[in-house]
Design an enzyme around this catalytic site. Structure first.
Site, PDB file in Angstrom:
ATOM      1  N   GLY A 197       0.748  -1.243  -0.036  1.00 46.19           N
ATOM      2  CA  GLY A 197      -0.149   0.560   0.258  1.00 46.19           C
ATOM      3  C   GLY A 197       0.997   1.310   0.170  1.00 46.19           C
ATOM      4  O   GLY A 197       0.462   2.241  -0.674  1.00 46.19           O
TER       5      GLY A 197
ATOM      6  N   GLU B 120       2.601   6.074   7.567  1.00 51.19           N
ATOM      7  CA  GLU B 120       3.640   5.915   7.282  1.00 51.19           C
ATOM      8  C   GLU B 120       4.707   7.448   7.366  1.00 51.19           C
ATOM      9  O   GLU B 120       5.615   7.539   7.820  1.00 51.19           O
ATOM     10  CB  GLU B 120       3.351   5.994   5.368  1.00 51.19           C
ATOM     11  CG  GLU B 120       3.047   5.131   4.492  1.00 51.19           C
ATOM     12  CD  GLU B 120       2.986   3.700   4.961  1.00 51.19           C
ATOM     13  OE1 GLU B 120       4.278   3.316   5.487  1.00 51.19           O
ATOM     14  OE2 GLU B 120       2.594   2.874   4.930  1.00 51.19           O
TER      15      GLU B 120
END
Length: 879
Positions: free
Chosen positions: A266, A303
């Site tokens: 992803g 992230e």
């Protein structure tokens, strides 16, 4: 044929014999077919490692052309390169190693290392992709500071990016240019990243609380710039949140994010250069659903949060993967709770756990959050590591409290910044900061399986004393036939007959604890006694899902309706509705398989009707509460899974509710239309969720007027959420409008790859007969390719979770998946192994499907040259 992978064991971990504190790379991207990589490594012997005069570096599909030590070329007798390693003999204590290698990006269909996509060169190195770029000690406990110079054609690849901060750039002869990037922080090789591509840029800045201005840049495919703004704003929100919640600032002068359409994952948290799958960056109201916007927001935050929980402090070895992923998923979940509905965020997290991780814990690939062994580390990026790993962090948060947890995290960074450590380092920091004893809690990291809590109670009316007897157990899992008792936090409340919650006083404690308390279960069986309980209560158990366990308590329908109507804990209100439906579904499956009529009681409709009637308070919660348990969760409760029986009974319950609550669903559909311009905010998204769920229930009745309503919604929708909801409803309706709607949708959106993926998934998820043949046809459609993971996940991944058609009784779904998985294994083994996992739990199914799935696994296992990734999954499934 690939050599069989050997098993790597945690118990065999040894520190590296050498360290590489500095890396200088010069990467000349000469063409899409070839790149020259020159590496200079500062190497020194590790005093904590085993003494050795031989340096062995990892490599994979890299052609080594030259090797030099301290500027002196080595004769061939001093070094040897095979398919997996570069071995250099007679090395000194400290030296500079220079290598020259060639790689072939266009051939790299595995999408690990440096590879090509439509707009240029990209990279993915986690977990073991850096060895596909240059020979290296490709393990996370070898941390280095990197300086990287990129060279490429300026017209074709105007954007040159790497980790850290841009130091210098310029033009070269022949229409080429270069850029040099310096990362001031030591990092493991899996966080390395480069990009050389033609991309559009969206630029902004963020001012930290200490007053620094940080350049933010988002790079997207040409023509997609209007789709990147939401993700950029999400990054700024995440940076602000991390400062406020944890006191953590962004630490570089610039922070870059790149979106690419060909990506195995992803997203990837490479230091200062996050690379994302386009589906997790690009967003616009007409092409993205509410779920997309939410997922993008959370993933961008996830992230970024890795910058500290994963990058600044990283994992010592791949057995410790949950150190970064479990902690960062927990932080992402906290962020989502603060940004959206806290109750809905928790419900969705638990649903994902139950549909993905609980079955994994009960299957042949079951493993602890910290595994003891693996063959291919790529197969351990699992729901157990990510989702159950997050639950372990959440339990520590529950046990020590928010203030002590934050102190523990601060201590963790203070002690371990710039180091590669184990999960024990995190537990020890929280333990030290809080004074809590988490010694027994560590077993959660070591034991696989989903614990079951058997809870029984007794009320003494004479003494107004209420007892809960809690017994924990955990079934055997591969390699762990017996389990030790775990330290389990069990959050509890007690409701009286009128729904009022009692104040709690636990025997042995001086002070009361309000109307909710956390019991610490440590023994195999423990008794907890509550004093001054004025009437026999209904227990509200495992509030907010305080531990990833199954709770076995004999609730009757009256108790569940009481909890659904009055529990102050929103998660347990939702859970009561799920239990109410689940109990009836399980009875229905038994009746269906025995040939008895399937019927449902009026109280089910009455309970769900009350949720609809109270929906105005929180439409998003109502939509979750009205969603029946997923078929895979129902199947998990059965001794022997019959997917057709589960599907038929669940659909029968849906139609029962649709009939009984027809007017209420119709009223909700009309009432919860969101006026004005589209916004993905939580309130608007909640209204759309309830409205579209109402449409789906009404469509199950098949009335022509409802079909026309769905067609009208599809044709007039101003956002993808409403359009896709209508399309999905029509895709599951055996009616003339169905094919027209699906074909028109593709014709309208065929030039938007992310919307095409939604169309592929909608086709693959249809419950109607003929879906297997349709998916087979779509594997030959121009919109589909095995080369692109997004397309594979959209079509084959969605088909794999289609409980009625993947599990077609004639085995046609299994044959289709087998054929495609074998083709995919030669292209991208990592993605292929994920498709094969659809077969891994074949032993739980009824005999016909069980034999068909085993035959499919045996066919896959027999393929010559099967990849190591797929071979590990098949081998464990068949063991």
């Amino acid at each position: 044929m690939e050599a069989p992978a050997s098993t790597v064991y945690l118990k065999d971990y040894r520190p590296p014999s050498f360290l590489i504190p500095e890396v200088v790379l010069d990467i000349d991207l000469q063409s899409e077919d070839e790149a020259l990589v020159q590496a200079t490594l500062a190497v020194r012997r590790n005093p904590e490692g085993a003494a050795s005069g031989t340096l062995v570096l990892d490599l994979d599909e890299v052609a080594v052309e030259a090797v030099a030590i301290d500027g002196e070329p080595l004769v061939p007798a001093r070094w040897q390169a095979d398919a997996r390693h570069l071995t250099i003999r007679d090395v000194p204590e400290s030296f500079r190693l220079a290598t020259r290698s060639r790689i072939h990006p266009r051939r790299n269909t595995k999408l690990m290392g440096i590879y090509t996509s439509s707009t240029g060169f990209f990279s993915l190195c986690e977990a073991e992709g850096f060895r596909r770029i240059t020979p290296f000690l490709d393990r996370p406990d070898v941390m280095a500071r990197y300086t990287v110079t990129l060279h490429a054609d300026e017209e074709r690849y105007p954007v040159l990016l790497a980790n850290g901060n841009l130091e210098a750039q310029g033009a070269e002869g022949g229409g080429r240019h270069w850029a040099r990037w310096v990362d001031p922080f030591p990092k493991p090789s899996y966080l390395f990243a480069v990009v050389a591509a033609r991309l559009d840029r969206e630029q902004d800045s963020f001012r930290t609380r200490s007053g620094r201005s940080v350049l933010l840049q988002f790079f997207v495919e040409p023509g997609k710039l209007d789709q990147g703004r939401f993700a950029l704003d999400a990054l700024k929100q995440a940076m602000k949140w991390d400062e406020e919640r944890y006191g953590l600032e962004v630490d570089l002068d610039e922070y870059n994010v790149v979106a690419v359409g060909d990506f195995n994952a992803g997203a990837m948290e490479n230091k200062g250069l996050n690379i994302f799958n386009t589906k997790l960056v690009l967003a616009r109201a007409d092409i993205s659903t509410d779920g997309d916007f939410n997922f993008i927001d959370r993933t961008v935050a996830h992230e970024y949060f890795h910058n500290w929980t994963g990058n600044r402090v990283t994992c010592r070895d791949w057995f410790q993967l949950a150190l970064k992923e479990g902690l960062t998923v927990f932080r992402e979940q906290q962020y989502a709770g603060d940004r959206y509905s806290r109750a809905v965020a928790r419900i969705q997290a638990v649903r994902n756990l139950r549909t993905g991780q609980f079955p994994e814990d009960a299957g042949p690939m079951a493993h602890p959050v910290r595994p003891a062994a693996y063959q291919q580390v790529s197969n351990f990026y699992t729901a157990t590591v990510y989702q159950k790993g997050a639950e372990l962090v959440r339990m520590m948060h529950t046990l020590v409290g928010p203030e002590n947890f934050r102190k523990g995290i601060a201590l963790y960074f203070r002690l371990h910044d710039g180091h590669a450590v184990t999960t024990d380092a995190l537990v020890e920091a929280i333990e030290q900061a809080s004074g809590a004893d988490l010694g027994q809690f560590r077993l959660w990291y070591e034991q696989a399986g989903t614990p079951r809590l058997a809870v029984r109670d007794r009320y003494d009316e004479a003494t107004h004393t209420y007892e809960l007897t809690v017994t924990q157990s955990c079934p055997p899992t591969p390699g762990q036939p017996t389990k030790q008792a775990l330290h389990i936090p069990l959050a509890v409340g007690l409701l009286g007959p009128n729904g009022r919650e009692f104040a709690l006083r636990v025997e042995g404690e001086k002070n009361g604890r309000g109307t909710s308390t956390v019991l610490s279960l440590r023994g195999e069986t423990e008794v907890f006694r509550f004093l001054d309980v004025p009437a026999r209560p209904v227990p509200s158990l495992a509030r907010n899902f305080s531990a990833p366990v199954l709770v076995d308590y004999p609730y009757d329908e009256d108790a569940l309706q009481l909890l659904l109507g009055y529990d102050s804990d929103p998660f347990n209100r939702w859970e009561a509705g799920q239990r109410l439906a689940m109990d009836l579904l399980l009875v229905g499956v038994a009746d269906f398989r025995a040939g008895r009529p399937v019927q449902f009681p009026d109280y089910l409709a009455q309970a769900f009707g009350r949720v609809l009637a109270d929906a105005e308070q929180d439409p998003a919660f109502a939509a979750e509460a009205l969603s029946l348990p997923p078929e895979v969760v129902v199947a998990e409760q059965l001794q022997e899974i019959d997917p057709l029986a589960v599907h038929r009974v669940r659909f029968a319950m849906r139609t029962f509710l649709a009939e009984r609550l027809h007017d209420a669903f119709q009223g909700a559909y009309e009432r919860y239309e969101t006026p004005g311009a589209y916004s993905p905010d939580a309130v608007s998204a909640g209204r759309r969720a309830l409205r579209n769920l109402s449409l789906a229930f009404l469509m199950d009745l098949g009335a022509p007027t409802t079909r026309q309503r769905a067609v009208r919604q599809l044709e007039t929708a101003t956002n993808m959420t409403d359009a896709l909801a209508a399309l999905s409803a029509l895709a599951n309706c055996d009616c003339p409008e169905r094919r027209v709607a699906l074909d028109a949708f593709y014709a309208k959106w065929q030039d938007e790859p992310l919307v095409v993926d939604k169309w592929l998934a909608t086709e693959a998820l249809s419950r109607l007969p003929g879906t297997v043949e349709r998916v087979r046809d779509l594997t030959l459609h121009p919109a589909f390719t095995l080369q692109n993971p997004n397309k594979v996940y959209a079509l084959l991944g969605s088909f794999g979770v289609n409980q009625v058609n993947f599990h077609a009784a004639d085995g046609s779904g299994y044959r289709l998946m087998t054929e495609q998985a074998l083709l995919l294994d030669a292209v991208n083994p990592q993605v292929a192994s994920r498709m094969v996992r659809n077969f891994e739990r074949y032993g739980r199914f009824e005999p016909v499907r069980r034999d068909l799935m085993r035959a499919a696994l045996e066919q896959i296992a027999a393929k010559p040259g099967l990849s190591r990734e797929t071979a590990e999954v098949v081998g464990k499934a068949l063991a």
